[in-house]
Write an enzyme that holds these catalytic residues in place. Structure first.
Site, PDB file in Angstrom:
ATOM      1  N   LYS A 116     -57.606 -34.061  -4.152  1.00 54.88           N
ATOM      2  CA  LYS A 116     -57.035 -32.736  -3.875  1.00 54.88           C
ATOM      3  C   LYS A 116     -57.420 -32.330  -2.468  1.00 54.88           C
ATOM      4  CE  LYS A 116     -54.721 -29.577  -6.231  1.00 54.88           C
ATOM      5  NZ  LYS A 116     -53.893 -29.722  -7.435  1.00 54.88           N
ATOM      6  N   ASP A 122     -49.216 -27.572  -3.667  1.00 55.46           N
ATOM      7  CA  ASP A 122     -49.949 -26.762  -4.642  1.00 55.46           C
ATOM      8  C   ASP A 122     -49.709 -25.316  -4.183  1.00 55.46           C
ATOM      9  OD1 ASP A 122     -52.122 -27.282  -6.923  1.00 55.46           O
ATOM     10  OD2 ASP A 122     -52.862 -25.585  -5.773  1.00 55.46           O
TER      11      ASP A 122
HETATM   12  N1  GLU Z   1     -50.639 -29.702  -7.304  1.00 58.06           N
HETATM   13  C1  GLU Z   1     -50.036 -30.263  -8.478  1.00 58.06           C
HETATM   14  C2  GLU Z   1     -51.067 -30.394  -9.568  1.00 58.06           C
HETATM   15  O1  GLU Z   1     -51.933 -29.561  -9.685  1.00 58.06           O
HETATM   16  C3  GLU Z   1     -49.223 -31.506  -8.189  1.00 58.06           C
HETATM   17  C4  GLU Z   1     -49.942 -32.653  -7.555  1.00 58.06           C
HETATM   18  C5  GLU Z   1     -49.049 -33.827  -7.158  1.00 58.06           C
HETATM   19  O2  GLU Z   1     -47.859 -33.812  -7.428  1.00 58.06           O
HETATM   20  O3  GLU Z   1     -49.625 -34.753  -6.565  1.00 58.06           O
HETATM   21  O4  GLU Z   1     -51.052 -31.295 -10.371  1.00 58.06           O
END
Ligand code: GLU
Length: 449
Positions: free
Chosen positions: A129, A169
């Site tokens: 992340k 996100d």
């Molecule tokens: N931010 C999204 C999550 O919390 C998507 C992450 C992604 O698609 O890599 O899963």
């Protein structure tokens, strides 16, 4: 928070010591370790070779300066983060968040959750992340572009389709992914489509990715209601938030015959007794990028805007928290239970506090944790990577059908795991254990790395 197994207490103690002050990260680790007591009791070998300790320690943490120039010519400084948490199952995968609240502890909690979420999808993706404390609110399009370019100027050296694949996100949507992809391409002189997901359809994005998190959440909830012989049809639903997850959750609830009475932003919530007008909501949030209070200014009849109130005061059958972490407290949970809520599905990451989760579980409310229920977004990101790798592009129907199937599998896997560990209906336990076991198996096979 409740007690954890005595074998795992030293693991938690070490996490608390080594990551002092990172409250959200502590909370996320605590919740997973709480579930793993039953696993180490049944399979003590999972507690060997410091396997669980290794899962709690990120493989790599990157913190960097992001200097950029605003529209008045002033130099601004933000802090950028990328936590590459676990790559046992595939390249690090997870979104990037732009929000003033972002700090290392927040990124670590999100990265930690992402490991198990991604494992649950069954796809070959590790967990990571990233983000920045940059506040996009009120910034011009030019400022957003310059910030995204500055952010990617540092981050690009750590990414790659086989290394680390970010997506969006909170505060990062199609526009920001486009600017970051453009800068990555310029710096690397490579059209590496699979290095980012959530791309626009014009340059390698996947159909249904925009809708995927919200749609997937509602597929999961529908499946969960089905275990009790009911469905969303005719249910009153409250969805917090009004971003990408909330908007497409509202759309799918409507398709399944439910009525969404309310949604919110960080200033307040709207209540529309006729059901939220989705076209108007999309126009305000996706096109004009305005605050939710605009909704009642435009739609005069039947709609109310409640400033500063808690959306969880609105009586409903089903609650879908789709805003942010710890938005739903014990007090909110008690109100929802008093008002007769039957199911809660988390569209955001860790939106319910541990005390709220305990109240739902002890109160007989069906509860779908975010790491299972909101996995449709990242799962569809993995489908985007598949399409990029094969230089293909699938139809909306084909992609949505894959998403629906993945969500059914995640649901059934969590339910079966909960059953296997003598906790039928406990999706928190089922998700944590099923996710953990998949990662742990891969880590054991790869040796001590
Ligand atoms: N931010 C999204 C999550 O919390 C998507 C992450 C992604 O698609 O890599 O899963």
């Amino acid at each position: 928070m409740s007690k954890i197994d005595e074998k795992l207490q030293p693991v938690l103690d070490e996490v608390l010591r080594r990551n002092a002050g990172e409250a959200e990260f502590h909370q996320a680790v605590h919740e997973v370790l709480e579930s793993l007591g039953r696993v180490v009791a049944k399979h003590p070998d999972y507690a060997s070779d410091a396997l669980i300790e290794r899962i709690c320690e990120p493989e790599r943490q990157i913190i960097f300066r992001v200097p950029w120039v605003d529209d008045t010519g002033q130099v601004q400084i933000n802090r950028g983060f990328r936590v590459q948490f676990n790559s046992a199952l595939g390249p690090y995968k997870g979104g990037i968040r732009f929000h003033p609240s972002v700090n290392l502890g927040i990124v670590k909690f999100l990265g930690f959750e992402q490991i198990f979420k991604n494992a649950l999808t069954g796809m070959p993706i590790g967990g990571g992340k990233g983000g920045s404390d940059f506040n996009p609110r009120g910034r011009s399009d030019g400022e957003i572009m310059r910030f995204c370019q500055a952010f990617m100027t540092e981050l690009h050296r750590h990414l790659g389709e086989y290394t680390d694949v970010p997506a969006g996100d909170i505060g990062v949507g199609g526009r920001e992914i486009g600017y970051m992809f453009g800068q990555y391409k310029r710096l690397n002189n490579r059209y590496e489509a699979g290095v980012l997901t959530g791309k626009g359809l014009a340059y390698g994005g996947s159909r249904a990715r925009t809708e995927a998190t919200g749609f997937g959440l509602v597929y999961f909830v529908q499946q969960m209601l089905g275990t009790k012989g009911t469905s969303l049809d005719g249910k009153r639903v409250v969805v917090s938030g009004s971003g990408n997850v909330a908007i497409y959750a509202i759309e799918k609830v409507r398709q399944f015959g439910g009525v969404v009475m309310a949604c919110s932003d960080s200033n307040g919530y709207i209540l529309d007794e006729n059901g939220i007008d989705l076209d108007l909501l999309k126009e305000i949030k996706e096109v004009r990028r305005e605050r939710l209070s605009e909704y009642v200014r435009i739609k005069k009849s039947g709609a109310h805007y409640i400033e500063d109130g808690s959306i969880w005061d609105v009586p409903c059958d089903i609650a879908l928290p789709c805003a942010t972490q710890n938005e739903l407290t014990a007090k909110d949970a008690a109100t929802l239970i008093k008002n007769g809520v039957m199911a809660v599905g988390e569209g955001a990451n860790m939106p319910s506090t541990p005390e709220a989760v305990a109240l739902f579980q002890n109160g007989g409310v069906m509860f779908a944790p975010g790491k299972a229920a909101n996995a449709g977004g990242v799962a569809t990101s993995a489908l985007e990577m598949q399409q990029n790798a094969s230089r293909d592009s699938w139809s909306f129907e084909q992609t949505e059908e894959r998403l629906a199937q993945i969500m059914r599998n995640i649901h059934d896997n969590c339910a079966a795991t909960a059953e296997e560990y003598s906790a039928p209906g406990n999706y928190v336990l089922g998700a944590n254990i099923a996710g953990f076991v998949r990662v742990a198996e891969a880590m054991r096979a790869l040796g001590v790395i």
